[in-house]
Motif scaffolding. Structure first.
Motif, short mmCIF file in Angstrom:
data_model
loop_
_atom_site.label_atom_id
_atom_site.label_comp_id
_atom_site.label_asym_id
_atom_site.label_seq_id
_atom_site.Cartn_x
_atom_site.Cartn_y
_atom_site.Cartn_z
N GLU A 152 0.81 -1.21 0.00
CA GLU A 152 0.00 0.00 0.00
C GLU A 152 0.85 1.27 0.00
O GLU A 152 0.31 2.37 -0.04
N GLY A 153 2.16 1.13 0.04
CA GLY A 153 3.03 2.30 0.03
C GLY A 153 3.23 2.85 -1.37
O GLY A 153 2.86 2.24 -2.38
N SER A 154 3.83 4.01 -1.45
CA SER A 154 4.16 4.63 -2.74
C SER A 154 5.27 5.65 -2.51
O SER A 154 5.63 5.94 -1.37
N LEU A 155 5.79 6.17 -3.60
CA LEU A 155 6.82 7.21 -3.51
C LEU A 155 6.21 8.51 -4.03
O LEU A 155 5.86 8.62 -5.21
N TYR A 156 6.08 9.48 -3.14
CA TYR A 156 5.51 10.77 -3.51
C TYR A 156 6.61 11.65 -4.08
O TYR A 156 7.66 11.85 -3.46
N LEU A 157 6.39 12.17 -5.28
CA LEU A 157 7.36 13.01 -5.97
C LEU A 157 6.90 14.46 -5.93
O LEU A 157 5.73 14.76 -6.22
N ARG A 158 7.80 15.36 -5.59
CA ARG A 158 7.46 16.77 -5.47
C ARG A 158 8.37 17.60 -6.40
O ARG A 158 9.46 18.02 -6.01
N PRO A 159 7.95 17.83 -7.64
CA PRO A 159 8.65 18.79 -8.49
C PRO A 159 8.28 20.22 -8.05
O PRO A 159 7.11 20.49 -7.74
N PHE A 160 9.24 21.12 -8.06
CA PHE A 160 8.93 22.50 -7.72
C PHE A 160 9.95 23.42 -8.39
O PHE A 160 11.02 23.00 -8.82
N MET A 161 9.59 24.70 -8.48
CA MET A 161 10.48 25.68 -9.09
C MET A 161 10.32 27.00 -8.35
O MET A 161 9.22 27.36 -7.94
N PHE A 162 11.43 27.70 -8.18
CA PHE A 162 11.38 28.98 -7.49
C PHE A 162 12.35 29.98 -8.10
O PHE A 162 13.35 29.61 -8.74
N ALA A 163 12.05 31.26 -7.89
CA ALA A 163 12.89 32.34 -8.40
C ALA A 163 14.10 32.50 -7.50
O ALA A 163 13.96 32.72 -6.29
#
Length: 379
Positions: A152-163
């Motif tokens: 039931e697990g998974s790998l959460y991916l967090r793409p992000f971008m900042f100035a």
């Protein structure tokens, strides 16, 4: 300022023979296998992180460059970095799953790439080309594949971008950092899949027409935190926001879209009017519901009708949906002066059916007639 913004938007990403190359720099001291196994047993949500991260930089002069996979570490940015002052920042969220066959798959990542591009355009940021966005996800998963749990697990991916440009003038920045980090996760809500309780905010709004409600930017979530804290104070799991103009129409939860199932077999969800985030899970639920023979309506729904329909029994089920929680039934609604229960306060059959079907597709346990799964090759 207008000339700067136009130049900013016209800049194109650099290429090496039209291929995106992510230079791999291994972590000098990766997590030991026994410690990693222990962390994966009960990771919670968003507290445990994998060993590596992907970064890429953009400048008005060079476009996209310095694409790396390296050890996850803190950023070092100038105190005048534009993100710290004018909040030029966007992000995404999606999951990688390990199927019963041992494959690692992503669920509709192309849609995340498209939404990330729309968010960037709204905040006057450079567009991350889809091949860079998807390539970054794949590069990180391949390096940290052992962090993708089965079951039931998974790998959460967090793409992000900042100035990242150091400049205090009010204009779009000329330097940005794009990054992807990953976190193994379990259930989003404590106690796993069960009906949640929500608090209807009467004092705060999430977004207004002409604002950034349709963009996935940190400012929207920061503006929701006080209302979410209020919800928690009243023993609720999530907050429900009404529209900013009339404070009458249901819009969405703090981090999820919402659906209403009625006794005539119809399903209603608020329309995408520019103030509501275009959820990828929302779109998937709409497709599954229609293919299951349900009549789906994307139309405004007033909070007073929510209360009246729940009390009369016309409204049978309500559920929220999003990447983190997937599909979660709503059993109770609270607000100042009282509240009400939906049905018997538990998940209903429509909620369970849609959740089981969607989760089954995401995890490769059910057929995927829509081509939603993106397989990671070579892991």
């Amino acid at each position: 300022m207008r000339r700067d913004a136009a130049r900013h938007r016209r800049a194109q990403p650099s290429r090496v023979e039209d291929q995106v190359i992510f230079t791999y720099m291994p972590h000098p001291n990766p997590t030991a296998p026994d410690l990693r196994a222990s962390l994966l047993e009960n990771p919670g949500f968003g507290r445990v992180f994998t060993d590596h991260m992907v970064t890429a930089r953009w400048s008005a002069d060079s476009g996209w460059h310095q694409t790396h996979v390296a050890a996850r570490k803190p950023f070092s940015i100038d105190p005048a970095a534009a993100v710290l002052h004018y909040a030029q920042e966007i992000f995404e969220g999606l999951k990688a799953y390990r199927t019963q066959a041992g494959e690692i798959v992503l669920f509709r990542p192309e849609e995340n790439a498209k939404r990330f591009a729309r968010s960037a355009a709204r905040l006057a940021m450079p567009i991350v080309p889809e091949d860079i966005f998807l390539g970054a996800l794949e590069a990180l998963i391949k390096v940290d594949a052992e962090w993708v749990a089965g079951g039931e697990g998974s790998l959460y991916l967090r793409p992000f971008m900042f100035a990242s440009e150091a400049f205090l003038g009010v204009r779009p920045a000329s330097d940005y950092i794009f990054c992807v980090i990953a976190s193994p996760v379990g259930a989003y809500f404590k106690g796993g899949a069960k009906a949640i309780t929500v608090w209807v905010s009467e004092d705060y709004s999430r977004a207004a027409p002409g604002g950034t409600g349709a963009a996935k930017c940190g400012g929207n979530y920061a503006a929701s935190l006080l209302a979410q804290a209020e919800a928690i104070e009243h023993g609720c799991d999530q907050v429900v926001f009404l529209d900013a103009a009339e404070h009458r129409w249901v819009e969405e939860l703090g981090g999820m879209n919402v659906f209403f199932a009625f006794d005539d077999g119809t399903l209603t969800t608020p329309p995408l009017s520019g103030t509501i985030l275009s959820g990828i899970t929302r779109d998937s639920v709409l497709t599954l519901a229609r293919d299951a023979g349900l009549q789906v309506r994307e139309q405004p729904y007033a909070f007073e009708d929510w209360r009246a329909d729940a009390q009369s029994g016309r409204l049978r089920e309500v559920f929220a949906c999003g990447t983190a929680a997937v599909v979660a039934g709503i059993g109770e609604v609270r607000q100042t002066g009282g509240g009400f229960t939906i049905g018997d306060g538990s998940d209903g059959p429509v909620t369970r059916q849609l959740r089981d079907q969607l989760v089954g597709i995401q995890r490769g346990a059910r057929p995927d007639p829509y081509g939603w799964l993106h397989r990671i090759e070579g892991v």
